[in-house]
Design an enzyme around this catalytic site. Structure first.
Site, PDB file in Angstrom:
ATOM      1  N   ASP A   1       0.777  -1.192  -0.218  1.00  0.00           N
ATOM      2  CA  ASP A   1      -0.076   0.096   0.089  1.00  0.00           C
ATOM      3  C   ASP A   1       0.814   1.242   0.036  1.00  0.00           C
ATOM      4  O   ASP A   1       2.181   1.296   0.398  1.00  0.00           O
ATOM      5  CB  ASP A   1      -0.911  -0.058   1.160  1.00  0.00           C
ATOM      6  CG  ASP A   1      -1.784  -1.133   1.280  1.00  0.00           C
ATOM      7  OD1 ASP A   1      -2.218  -1.409   0.147  1.00  0.00           O
ATOM      8  OD2 ASP A   1      -2.425  -1.342   2.164  1.00  0.00           O
ATOM      9  N   LYS A   2       0.247   2.325  -0.618  1.00  0.00           N
ATOM     10  CA  LYS A   2       0.913   3.705  -0.491  1.00  0.00           C
ATOM     11  C   LYS A   2       1.922   3.965   0.723  1.00  0.00           C
ATOM     12  O   LYS A   2       3.097   4.320   0.533  1.00  0.00           O
ATOM     13  CB  LYS A   2       0.060   4.611  -1.087  1.00  0.00           C
ATOM     14  CG  LYS A   2       0.811   6.170  -0.946  1.00  0.00           C
ATOM     15  CD  LYS A   2      -0.468   7.258  -1.119  1.00  0.00           C
ATOM     16  CE  LYS A   2       0.191   8.696  -1.400  1.00  0.00           C
ATOM     17  NZ  LYS A   2      -0.633   9.541  -1.326  1.00  0.00           N
TER      18      LYS A   2
END
Length: 325
Positions: free
Chosen positions: A139-140
């Protein structure tokens, strides 16, 4: 511009009796079910090396499903000079330590400035590899280790290893609540029924099998530091599973709900919690067999500074409040 797609998987017990298009769409979820169906009808899919053009064909445990197709790329991604923290690289793979805030793959709202754009600049030939060699994502705002394939054979072998659960991915996390012991969360994950950008534990056909192992690494007064290992790689898996058992990760903007003040916290911990703007999750260890040489390889990524400071504040708070433990 087009991209060659070469994918392979073996039918597992839980998939017994599923439709061919359903199974392939679940396993290779970068592609829509309609895209998978098109490939089946176009004779691009085989079962045990025999072409099958029937999307409704029921699959059987142990069958080997293969996709050999070409994907037309509608948007060409641009190479960008973005620094990557490369911890290992050879002719076939590279392993990076991803920082928080860096998106892995371009998408809505992130057309550039991603790891994919950086990879195209670092090794331009990776453009010939499906999805620029990206075989799994973080995820970011999750930090840590990712392996990337630089060649099509390496990509094919890494995807197969992931599907066979032969790649070990371990994570460090800090969760809300004082957990007394480790365990396993074995709950299917799918798209949230009403919040389309969220994932959730979803039973029935909409949920895909997901298994997360966790153990307690350190207990604090009101929080717990965890080590986790993934068997599967569903979107937001650790974050969803920890929230499901009522121990969401510190700072998770999606699954932890609105932050609540910690009773009797030290000023240090108060400031750390207030300023921690991402999920406290780090991919700390990666173990695999090299996709070409077969060599057993292990990498570890140091805990990032923000999680170190948060951990220290939690320790100090626990020491400062011995009567409240």
């Amino acid at each position: 511009m087009s991209e060659k797609i070469l994918l392979e998987t073996e039918v597992e017990a839980f998939q017994m009796g599923q439709r061919l298009d359903q199974t392939l769409a679940e396993v290779f979820d970068d592609f829509s079910r309609s895209r998978i169906k098109e490939w089946i009808l176009a004779n691009k899919v085989s079962i045990d090396d025999e072409i099958c053009n029937r999307p409704r064909e029921k699959v059987v445990v142990g069958q080997v499903l293969k996709i050999d197709a070409t994907l037309e790329i509608e948007v060409e991604h641009v190479a960008e000079k973005i620094d990557l923290n490369i911890v290992y690289e050879d002719d076939d793979i590279l392993v990076i330590n991803k920082p928080a805030g860096l998106v892995v793959h371009p998408g809505a709202g992130n057309k550039s400035g991603t790891i994919l754009n950086a990879l195209l600049h670092h090794c331009p030939q990776i453009e010939q590899v499906p999805r620029a060699g990206i075989v799994h994502r973080l995820d970011k705002d999750t930090t840590g280790l990712m392996v990337v394939a630089k060649t099509v054979p390496a990509q094919t072998h890494l995807v197969a290893a992931l599907q066979a659960r032969n790649i070990t991915r371990e994570y460090e996390a800090i969760a809300l609540g004082n957990m007394t012991g480790g365990g396993v969360v074995d709950e299917p994950i799918g798209r949230h029924p009403t919040k389309r950008t969220h994932m959730a534990v979803v039973h029935g056909d909409a949920g895909k099998p997901a298994v997360t192992h966790y153990r307690v690494a350190e207990r604090f007064r009101l929080h717990t530091r965890l080590r986790l290992r993934l068997e599967t790689g569903r979107t937001h898996q650790i974050r969803v599973h920890m929230a499901y058992i009522k121990h969401p990760l510190i700072g998770d903007p999606v699954y932890a709900g609105r932050p609540k003040p910690v009773k009797n916290s030290t000023p240090e911990l108060f400031e750390q919690l207030r300023g921690f703007r991402r999920q406290a999750l780090h991919a700390v260890r990666l173990e695999l067999e090299h996709p070409i040489t077969g060599e057993h390889m292990v990498w570890q990524a140091p805990i990032p500074e923000d999680m170190k400071k948060l951990t220290l504040a939690l320790r100090n708070d626990t020491l400062a409040n011995p009567d409240l433990i």
